[in-house]
Design an enzyme around this catalytic site. Structure first.
Site, PDB file in Angstrom:
ATOM      1  N   HIS A 145       0.812  -1.213   0.000  1.00  8.85           N
ATOM      2  CA  HIS A 145       0.000   0.000   0.000  1.00  8.85           C
ATOM      3  C   HIS A 145       0.851   1.271   0.000  1.00  8.85           C
ATOM      4  O   HIS A 145       0.495   2.264  -0.650  1.00  8.85           O
ATOM      5  CB  HIS A 145      -0.965  -0.013   1.195  1.00  8.85           C
ATOM      6  CG  HIS A 145      -2.038  -1.040   1.070  1.00  8.85           C
ATOM      7  ND1 HIS A 145      -2.316  -1.969   2.055  1.00  8.85           N
ATOM      8  CD2 HIS A 145      -2.905  -1.311   0.055  1.00  8.85           C
ATOM      9  CE1 HIS A 145      -3.309  -2.744   1.653  1.00  8.85           C
ATOM     10  NE2 HIS A 145      -3.675  -2.370   0.449  1.00  8.85           N
TER      11      HIS A 145
ATOM     12  N   ASP B  44     -18.615  -0.885 -10.901  1.00  8.56           N
ATOM     13  CA  ASP B  44     -17.550  -1.467 -11.712  1.00  8.56           C
ATOM     14  C   ASP B  44     -16.577  -0.366 -12.134  1.00  8.56           C
ATOM     15  O   ASP B  44     -16.983   0.665 -12.664  1.00  8.56           O
ATOM     16  CB  ASP B  44     -18.174  -2.122 -12.952  1.00  8.56           C
ATOM     17  CG  ASP B  44     -17.208  -3.056 -13.658  1.00  8.56           C
ATOM     18  OD1 ASP B  44     -16.025  -2.694 -13.782  1.00  8.56           O
ATOM     19  OD2 ASP B  44     -17.629  -4.139 -14.085  1.00  8.56           O
TER      20      ASP B  44
ATOM     21  N   ASP C  41      -6.061  -0.730  -7.600  1.00  9.04           N
ATOM     22  CA  ASP C  41      -5.712  -1.759  -6.616  1.00  9.04           C
ATOM     23  C   ASP C  41      -6.670  -2.919  -6.815  1.00  9.04           C
ATOM     24  O   ASP C  41      -7.608  -3.118  -6.059  1.00  9.04           O
ATOM     25  CB  ASP C  41      -5.827  -1.172  -5.202  1.00  9.04           C
ATOM     26  CG  ASP C  41      -5.451  -2.172  -4.118  1.00  9.04           C
ATOM     27  OD1 ASP C  41      -4.927  -3.243  -4.461  1.00  9.04           O
ATOM     28  OD2 ASP C  41      -5.696  -1.874  -2.935  1.00  9.04           O
ATOM     29  N   SER C  42      -6.428  -3.666  -7.881  1.00  4.25           N
ATOM     30  CA  SER C  42      -7.373  -4.705  -8.285  1.00  4.25           C
ATOM     31  C   SER C  42      -6.864  -6.087  -7.903  1.00  4.25           C
ATOM     32  O   SER C  42      -5.716  -6.272  -7.500  1.00  4.25           O
ATOM     33  CB  SER C  42      -7.573  -4.655  -9.808  1.00  4.25           C
ATOM     34  OG  SER C  42      -6.401  -5.107 -10.461  1.00  4.25           O
ATOM     35  N   THR C  43      -7.740  -7.062  -8.058  1.00  2.00           N
ATOM     36  CA  THR C  43      -7.328  -8.452  -7.966  1.00  2.00           C
ATOM     37  C   THR C  43      -6.524  -8.795  -9.217  1.00  2.00           C
ATOM     38  O   THR C  43      -6.349  -7.974 -10.113  1.00  2.00           O
ATOM     39  CB  THR C  43      -8.558  -9.366  -7.877  1.00  2.00           C
ATOM     40  OG1 THR C  43      -9.359  -9.166  -9.066  1.00  2.00           O
ATOM     41  CG2 THR C  43      -9.398  -9.041  -6.663  1.00  2.00           C
ATOM     42  N   ASP C  44      -6.020 -10.024  -9.294  1.00  2.00           N
ATOM     43  CA  ASP C  44      -5.350 -10.475 -10.517  1.00  2.00           C
ATOM     44  C   ASP C  44      -6.366 -10.497 -11.657  1.00  2.00           C
ATOM     45  O   ASP C  44      -7.583 -10.476 -11.423  1.00  2.00           O
ATOM     46  CB  ASP C  44      -4.750 -11.862 -10.282  1.00  2.00           C
ATOM     47  CG  ASP C  44      -3.512 -11.798  -9.408  1.00  2.00           C
ATOM     48  OD1 ASP C  44      -2.435 -11.552  -9.956  1.00  2.00           O
ATOM     49  OD2 ASP C  44      -3.634 -11.988  -8.183  1.00  2.00           O
TER      50      ASP C  44
END
Length: 282
Positions: free
Chosen positions: A62, A138, A156-159
């Site tokens: 972060h 979204d 800051d997303s998921t894979d």
């Protein structure tokens, strides 16, 4: 639930976390969410079988995702965060006193709610800050439809699996371009390049035609196993990345922000990539 949580990100390789207690587990509208107490990393959150964050090392990720672009910019007043439902990135962004407004777009309200309850040190009250506005929706819809621009945009997303997949596509990056103010900076998590080389090369190919400057920087986050975590960088300014050590140090000291990983020298060094990554980027 066994006494071990085995991450499912890679087909032929995995890491495991010892589970001392499951604190929360649910299939939300968008994904499978679990938060558990681990033996060595404190509380851990996973989505769809993939570790997202842990109490022990979240500060590395972060701090680098927030402070690298914000100190490079130097006067970001409006910031957009895509994803980041655990609240750690919002916490770090709000440490910058020059930031007047932060919009965070998170697809899953349940992630925010459960992280505030079970990972309270991540957000540390950030969701109650009047400078923060939370939008449940979204991320790609937001950047393609919004009518305002931002100084810094952070993804800051998921894979790129499941709900996070669209946040690595050309239409998403085109939306970022239209939402970025002159001199603005975009930064995003981009996986562990040694384990996910295609993710880095694809992002590079998609960002390069859209921005004056594209690059990657790196940090070693133990949870994200397999080498250094890479962060994508893009700016419509060709000079934002070229801040010297004296300028960054002055901004850092003047801010009064206390960090555990980020510092100005590391900021500059993070853009020096290992040779295998240089060759991936061609």
């Amino acid at each position: 639930m066994s006494e071990w949580f085995d991450e499912t990100l890679h087909d032929a390789y995995h890491q495991g976390f010892q589970v001392s207690e499951v604190l929360f587990e649910s299939k939300t509208e968008h994904q499978h969410l679990i938060i558990f107490e681990s033996g060595s990393f404190g509380r851990v959150m996973a989505l769809d079988g993939i570790i997202q964050t842990t109490e022990r090392d979240e500060f590395i990720y972060h701090e680098m995702l927030a402070h690298t672009p914000l100190f490079a910019h130097g006067n970001a007043k409006n910031v957009l965060i895509i994803g980041g439902g655990d609240g750690g990135l919002l916490r770090e962004v709000l440490k910058h006193s020059e930031v007047e407004h932060v919009v965070q777009v998170e697809i899953d309200q349940a992630v925010i709610d459960m992280c505030v309850k079970y990972l309270p040190n991540h957000s540390a009250g950030a969701y109650d800050n009047p400078r923060a506005k939370i939008v449940i929706g979204d991320g790609i819809d937001f950047v393609t439809q919004c009518d305002r621009q931002f100084d810094v945009i952070l993804s800051d997303s998921t894979d790129p699996i499941g709900p996070g997949e669209v946040l690595f596509t050309s239409p998403f990056y085109q939306g970022i371009q239209r939402c970025l103010k002159p001199g603005g900076i975009f930064a995003a998590q981009n996986g562990v390049a040694f384990m996910q080389p295609d993710e880095v090369s694809t992002t590079h190919q998609r960002l390069s035609p859209l921005f004056a400057d594209t690059a990657f920087y790196a940090a070693a986050v133990p949870t994200y196993i397999g080498g250094v975590m890479t962060f994508a960088w893009a700016s419509n300014s060709g000079t934002a990345r070229e801040q010297d050590l004296a300028t960054l140090t002055s901004r850092f000291v003047d801010s009064g922000i206390k960090t555990r990983y980020y510092n100005p020298a590391l900021h500059i060094g993070a853009f020096a990539l290992p040779q295998y990554l240089v060759e991936i980027l061609g």
